[in-house]
Design an enzyme around this catalytic site. Structure first.
Site, PDB file in Angstrom:
ATOM      1  CE  LYS A  65       5.814  -1.264  -3.420  1.00  0.00           C
ATOM      2  NZ  LYS A  65       5.131  -0.365  -2.477  1.00  0.00           N
ATOM      3  CD  GLN A 125       2.947   2.694  -2.971  1.00  0.00           C
ATOM      4  OE1 GLN A 125       3.127   1.501  -3.214  1.00  0.00           O
ATOM      5  NE2 GLN A 125       3.876   3.424  -2.381  1.00  0.00           N
ATOM      6  CG  ASP A 158       3.142  -2.670   2.392  1.00  0.00           C
ATOM      7  OD1 ASP A 158       4.290  -3.011   2.030  1.00  0.00           O
ATOM      8  OD2 ASP A 158       2.420  -1.889   1.745  1.00  0.00           O
TER       9      ASP A 158
END
Ligand code: NDP
Length: 309
Positions: A53, A97, A120
């Site tokens: 990412k 994450q 996200d």
């Protein structure tokens, strides 16, 4: 006739080219979109995901920060970090994450991210907006699946879609997106009765289970579009031989790399029965990362009030 391969790398490259234009446009207006990636602990898979990412954001010329709090961090410490990122003007997107270590209340941490920076799409506000069909951030893997289907011109309206898996990250949101596209959607899970018969009704079959090659010929209607979300690692010769009818090249990979990637769908069955399918690797995976970039750029436009955001 063999199924068409839905090439995630090619679709990722198309989207990347569009995003590069958008970033150039934002930079002309003095805006550099910024992404903060928070990685807690030393989970090897998470380390690989975060690295890819951060690399993707560098390729696009975004500002990025990788923050690695100790694996012993408490919920309160992470809440403090998220608060400071919420205030940081350079940061448009915050990525936490998952999974977080067991001592951390993950839902509290995710719900502390400013919904305007929740690239996200895991904040309850964004999940609610998704259900209601309102604007917001959509989780990246489901958003990527929709990009694959739309850019590959797979008809969605009126299609019968079956999603196997009901996680908050993949199964539920992709089912919502398909519903908003007017598909008739069935969500299946570990207690679904006669799963192969239900799956076999699908024009579009999405497998997000986490079990290597679980979806076999009896699940797939001839000509269906099969989207394989799973990422599973086979680590023994026996496992490889069980999945692949012709395992020679995979056994070489196993010897070289120590593992072989396989999705939730039996790849040889998909190839011979489906109309189109996403391979693993090189299907859904590349889309997940580029949709995070897309969401970050969208967040920058919206937060900094640039037209078109
Ligand atoms: P979860 O473990 O959160 O969810 C798995 C789902 O599969 C659950 O709903 C579970 O049902 C269902 N399931 C498990 N066993 C069966 C079974 N025997 N029959 C029917 N349903 C079953 O996984 P995720 O949704 O997070 O991920 C799914 C897969 O996708 C994983 O392989 C993961 O690595 C991969 N993934 C890939 C991404 C990418 O970028 N390509 C991104 C995110 C995930 P129940 O709810 O009843 O337990």
């Amino acid at each position: 006739m063999l199924a068409t391969i839905l090439d995630g790398n090619k679709i990722r490259d198309e989207i990347q080219a569009e995003l590069l234009q958008q970033v150039a446009d934002l930079k002309r207006r003095g805006v550099t979109p910024g992404l903060a990636a928070v990685l807690v602990g030393d989970n090897p898979a998470s380390q690989i995901y975060v690295r890819s990412k951060v690399q993707a954001s560098e390729t696009l010329g975004l500002y990025s920060q990788k923050i690695e709090p100790s694996k012993n961090s408490t919920t309160e410490e992470l809440l403090g970090l998220v608060h400071s990122l919420n205030q940081d003007e350079r940061i448009d997107g915050i990525l936490i994450q998952l999974p977080l270590p067991p001592q951390v209340d993950s839902r509290r941490v995710l719900n502390t991210v400013d919904p305007a920076k929740d690239v996200d799409g895991f904040h309850s506000v964004n999940l609610g907006n998704l259900v209601a069909g309102r604007p917001g951030f959509v989780p990246c893997t489901p958003a990527g699946i929709l990009e694959i289907l739309k850019r590959s011109k797979i008809p969605l309206s009126g299609a019968r879609a079956v999603v196997i898996g009901r996680s908050d990250i993949v199964g539920k949101p992709v089912a919502m997106l398909l519903l908003h596209e007017h598909a008739t959607v069935t969500i299946c899970h570990s207690r679904t009765r006669d799963l192969p018969a239900v799956a076999r009704q699908a024009d579009i079959l999405v497998a997000a289970i986490g079990k290597a090659a679980f979806v076999t010929a009896e699940f797939i209607k001839p000509g269906a579009t099969v989207i394989d979300v799973g990422i599973n690692r086979l680590t023994t010769q026996e496992e490889v031989r069980n999945v692949f009818h012709d395992p020679a090249s995979r056994l070489e990979t196993l010897a070289k790399r120590g593992s072989v990637l396989v999705g939730d769908v039996q790849p040889e069955d998909a190839r011979s029965i489906a109309g189109a399918f996403t391979p693993v690797p090189g299907g859904v995976g590349p889309l997940t990362v580029i949709m995070l970039m897309s969401n970050t750029i969208k967040a920058a436009r919206q937060r900094r009030a640039v037209a078109g955001g």
